[in-house]
Design an enzyme around this catalytic site. Structure first.
Site, PDB file in Angstrom:
ATOM      1  N   GLU A 228       0.863  -1.179   0.000  1.00 16.23           N
ATOM      2  CA  GLU A 228       0.000   0.000   0.000  1.00 16.23           C
ATOM      3  C   GLU A 228       0.902   1.232   0.000  1.00 16.23           C
ATOM      4  OE1 GLU A 228      -3.432   2.233   2.718  1.00 16.23           O
ATOM      5  OE2 GLU A 228      -2.312   0.534   3.515  1.00 16.23           O
ATOM      6  N   ARG A 448       5.443 -13.291   9.796  1.00 13.74           N
ATOM      7  CA  ARG A 448       5.787 -11.878   9.758  1.00 13.74           C
ATOM      8  C   ARG A 448       7.146 -11.679  10.444  1.00 13.74           C
ATOM      9  NH1 ARG A 448       2.121  -6.827  12.063  1.00 13.74           N
ATOM     10  NH2 ARG A 448       3.748  -5.235  11.936  1.00 13.74           N
ATOM     11  N   LYS A 458       3.041   1.217   9.920  1.00 12.56           N
ATOM     12  CA  LYS A 458       3.248   2.480   9.207  1.00 12.56           C
ATOM     13  C   LYS A 458       2.561   3.636   9.923  1.00 12.56           C
ATOM     14  CE  LYS A 458       2.146   0.593   5.190  1.00 12.56           C
ATOM     15  NZ  LYS A 458       1.851   0.443   3.755  1.00 12.56           N
TER      16      LYS A 458
END
Length: 729
Positions: A228, A448, A458
């Site tokens: 993104e 992860r 973020k």
């Protein structure tokens, strides 16, 4: 092409490289003794010299990374090609073995993370050494080097078999190594553990892995890396990107870059540009760049189709109440609205009317499912913020959960890699794809990447930027790719660190120390050495019998690597030394002045507070450096010294692992940057931004700001070495 050479000196590495790369070369040992090898091209042009020829073969090869994936990696390969002849020097052979063995402790290949002509150059140098290498190989003295040598011998036995028998004969050890390695591999294959589809083999601190993607066919695998554009790429994203590339190369498939740009509140063209920059830095080879926003018309058509089929409905339940109903498994009062009413409200949403802004589009899945992600998830929301690419054309935007299965299917993705945090939403992904009428896209999970004392959200990283806690997204305290590279991390170290973890699904909290230790293994063999003295309280050492007229010597910047170049060092009777060293010296103690010889300190001058202000001594160049306790770095007093600012960093938070319910602002480290003024030798005025050096007895540094004018200091960022890791208090 035709390769001509003297029969008594074949260019072994070039011939072997051509064999492994599958490049057809007509070999002719037809030149007189002493002639340089010559490659006659199909065009009639010629190339001369063994190293020139192997570099050309590397460039034209179709093997990924055979001559590097970027300019730095190619330069690293060049260094190894130039280093390989060291093995032909009898006096330096074992030293070279030791050097490469230490390098391979934490590296699978000599450059990057796949076989390159660098590996071929060193492998042929060893194989050509005959019995000398064979005896060392059997002695197990250099286990990392032997592991690497045997691995290449075994994997490329088919290509190297004829080469070995033709050019190595009795002196070569490649065939023996290959056969023994095969036996070892056969034994290992029976005992290797298989965990979560990952075949793991632990060797010498590295982890090789093979992953079987479900229903994967060689040549038909298509993957996507879909960030993104709401921030810069960080170390966690890097794992996803590199694993996508790994699988694409393994299955001879392709990777596309897709920007998941469905939230105009957070996204910008700046983030897109920098994500592409970071992807290039990682060496990701992609076949295309796409944007989810390219598919907005088709996604809206799909939404309307699902409304008409009774598989989606418009809901105006307030967000908080909707969340609670989903938790409790309570159906919305809007769930059974007619298709006509849903289409009417859908149009209100599309137009961004006051009524439409109160609504969202939800999928009609199963409100009683134990997996709460299937309890009628939101497909579309209204948003009046202009989009960074298409402006204010749309008033509604699809959620990630809705657009991802759609675009994956439309773009022909065969396997979608997702971190295990999305595990509970896998059933939702498949159900939505089924409702849309698409084929199944295989999902593959990986763990992860989490790092100690590090935030990867973020949203949280943006807080540090907006509140002035860091300079920008490329701040060296940030876990972004640009941040850690600016800190001094070589991208090869990051790639090796991530690929060593494999594609396991086990969650791990990783230490930064390991990453920086890998980095040290890469930079230490090649980075130039320089001298600096801390400016505060520095002490003048006066040598009463020292040279009254300063003189200059030319010294290597790295005693074991000629490629680091040379520097001019000034010698005089007035030397600056660090206060910490001066304070440790006793009266009449003999010390060693690095790169000069011994001196005896005859007088120690102090002020009224007992602070050392000056040392007086005499040279004793015949003294033994082995008998002295203190080895001093020093700088000759003079106008040519340059000003330095040495910058150290600490973690941004003071807690090793932040729990989900903890507020990160409660553990923000108040002091994360310290600066120390220093003086450096004159040659440092030639440093460029990005250069990595070692300050003797002080550590490794990356030049962030080179010399602009004498009044402005050179700014050097300290690079952690994996041992002296700062711990936040």
């Amino acid at each position: 092409m035709e390769l001509q050479f003297a029969a008594d000196s074949p260019p072994l590495h070039a011939i072997a490289a051509a064999k492994i790369a599958g490049i057809s070369v007509n070999v002719k040992p037809s030149l007189p003794s002493g002639s340089p090898p010559t490659l006659l091209l199909e065009t009639g042009k010629r190339l001369y010299g063994a190293n020139v020829i192997i570099r050309y073969i590397g460039r034209i090869s179709s093997l990924p990374g055979f001559y590097g994936r970027d300019a730095y990696q190619t330069s690293q390969i060049d260094e190894w090609i130039d280093y390989a002849p060291t093995f032909s020097s009898g006096s330096e052979f074992e030293g070279a073995c030791s050097f490469v063995d230490e390098y391979l402790l934490l590296n699978t290949f000599l450059a990057g993370f796949s076989l390159s002509v660098a590996d071929i150059a060193v492998w042929t140098a060893l194989a050509g050494a005959g019995l000398r290498w064979e005896s060392l190989r059997k002695s197990k003295k250099y286990q990392n080097l032997v592991r690497w040598f045997n691995s290449i011998s075994s994997e490329y036995d088919a290509q190297l078999s004829d080469f070995s028998s033709t050019y190595l004969g009795k002196r070569g050890s490649a065939k023996v190594a290959a056969s023994k390695s095969k036996e070892s591999q056969a034994s290992n294959s029976r005992s290797n553990a298989v965990e979560n589809g990952v075949h793991a083999n632990e060797t010498a601190g590295t982890r090789a892995f093979e992953v079987d993607l479900p229903d994967a066919e060689v040549g038909k695998v298509k993957l996507r890396f879909a960030p993104e554009p709401s921030g810069y790429l960080h170390i966690g994203h890097s794992k996803a990107a590199l694993l996508n590339q790994y699988f694409a190369e393994r299955y001879k498939g392709q990777v596309i870059i897709r920007f998941d740009d469905t939230n105009p509140d957070k996204e910008s063209s700046e983030f897109v540009d920098n994500l592409l920059k970071d992807i290039e830095t990682l060496g990701i080879k992609y076949s295309a760049i796409t944007y989810t926003s390219n598919y907005f018309p088709q996604i809206m058509e799909m939404a309307e189709k699902l409304i008409r089929e009774g598989k989606a409905y418009v809901d105006d339940t307030p967000r908080e109440k909707m969340q609670q109903e989903r938790m409790d498994g309570i159906e919305s009062r809007c769930r059974n609205n007619s298709v006509e009413e849903n289409l009417k409200l859908w149009k209100e949403m599309i137009n961004g009317t006051e009524r439409g802004l109160t609504c969202c589009l939800r999928g009609k899945l199963d409100m009683q499912d134990l997996n709460k992600s299937l309890r009628d998830p939101v497909y579309y929301r209204c948003n009046l913020t202009p989009h960074h690419r298409i402006g204010a054309k749309y008033k509604v935007y699809p959620t990630y959960d809705f657009c991802c299965p759609f675009v994956d299917a439309v773009e022909g993705i065969t396997h979608a890699l997702r971190s295990s945090e999305y595990h509970d939403r896998n059933d939702q992904y498949y159900r939505i794809q089924t409702d849309m009428g698409f084929r199944k896209v295989h999902l593959y999970e990986f763990s992860r990447l989490n790092m100690v004392y590090t935030l990867l959200s973020k949203r949280k990283l943006l807080w540090f930027v907006q509140n002035g806690k860091v300079e920008s997204w490329d701040d060296p305290r940030f876990p972004t790719v640009q941040g850690i590279v600016r800190r001094g991390l070589k991208i090869e170290a990051l790639i090796q660190f991530i690929l060593e973890q494999g594609a396991s699904k086990n969650l791990n909290l990783m230490e930064w120390d390991k990453l920086w230790a890998i980095n040290k293994k890469i930079i230490d063999p090649v980075c130039p050495r320089h001298t600096a003295v801390i400016e505060e309280r520095r002490v003048l050492l006066i040598l009463t019998d020292g040279p009254k007229d300063p003189f200059v010597r030319i010294l290597p910047k790295h005693k074991k690597y000629e490629g680091a170049g040379e520097k001019a060092v000034t010698y005089s009777n007035r030397l600056w030394v660090d206060y910490a060293d001066a304070e440790a010296i006793s009266m009449n103690e003999e010390v060693t002045l690095k790169d000069w010889g011994n001196a005896i300190v005859k007088e120690i001058k102090k002020d009224e507070n007992g602070i050392v202000t000056q040392l007086v001594g005499v040279l004793h160049l015949d003294g033994s450096v082995k008998k002295t306790k203190l080895k001093l770095t020093w700088l000759s007093d003079g106008n040519e010294l340059v000003k330095l600012t040495l910058v150290d960093f600490d973690y941004l938070i003071t807690k090793k692992k932040l729990e989900e319910d903890e507020d990160f602002t409660d553990v923000v480290n108040p002091c994360t940057r310290t600066e120390t003024s220093a003086l450096g030798e004159s040659d440092m005025r030639n440093l460029r931004r990005g250069d990595v050096i070692q300050l003797e007895r002080k550590g490794y540094y990356r030049c962030d700001v080179p010399l602009i004018r004498p009044s402005k200091p050179i700014v050097l960022f300290a690079i952690p070495d994996g041992k002296q890791q700062t711990v936040a208090k």
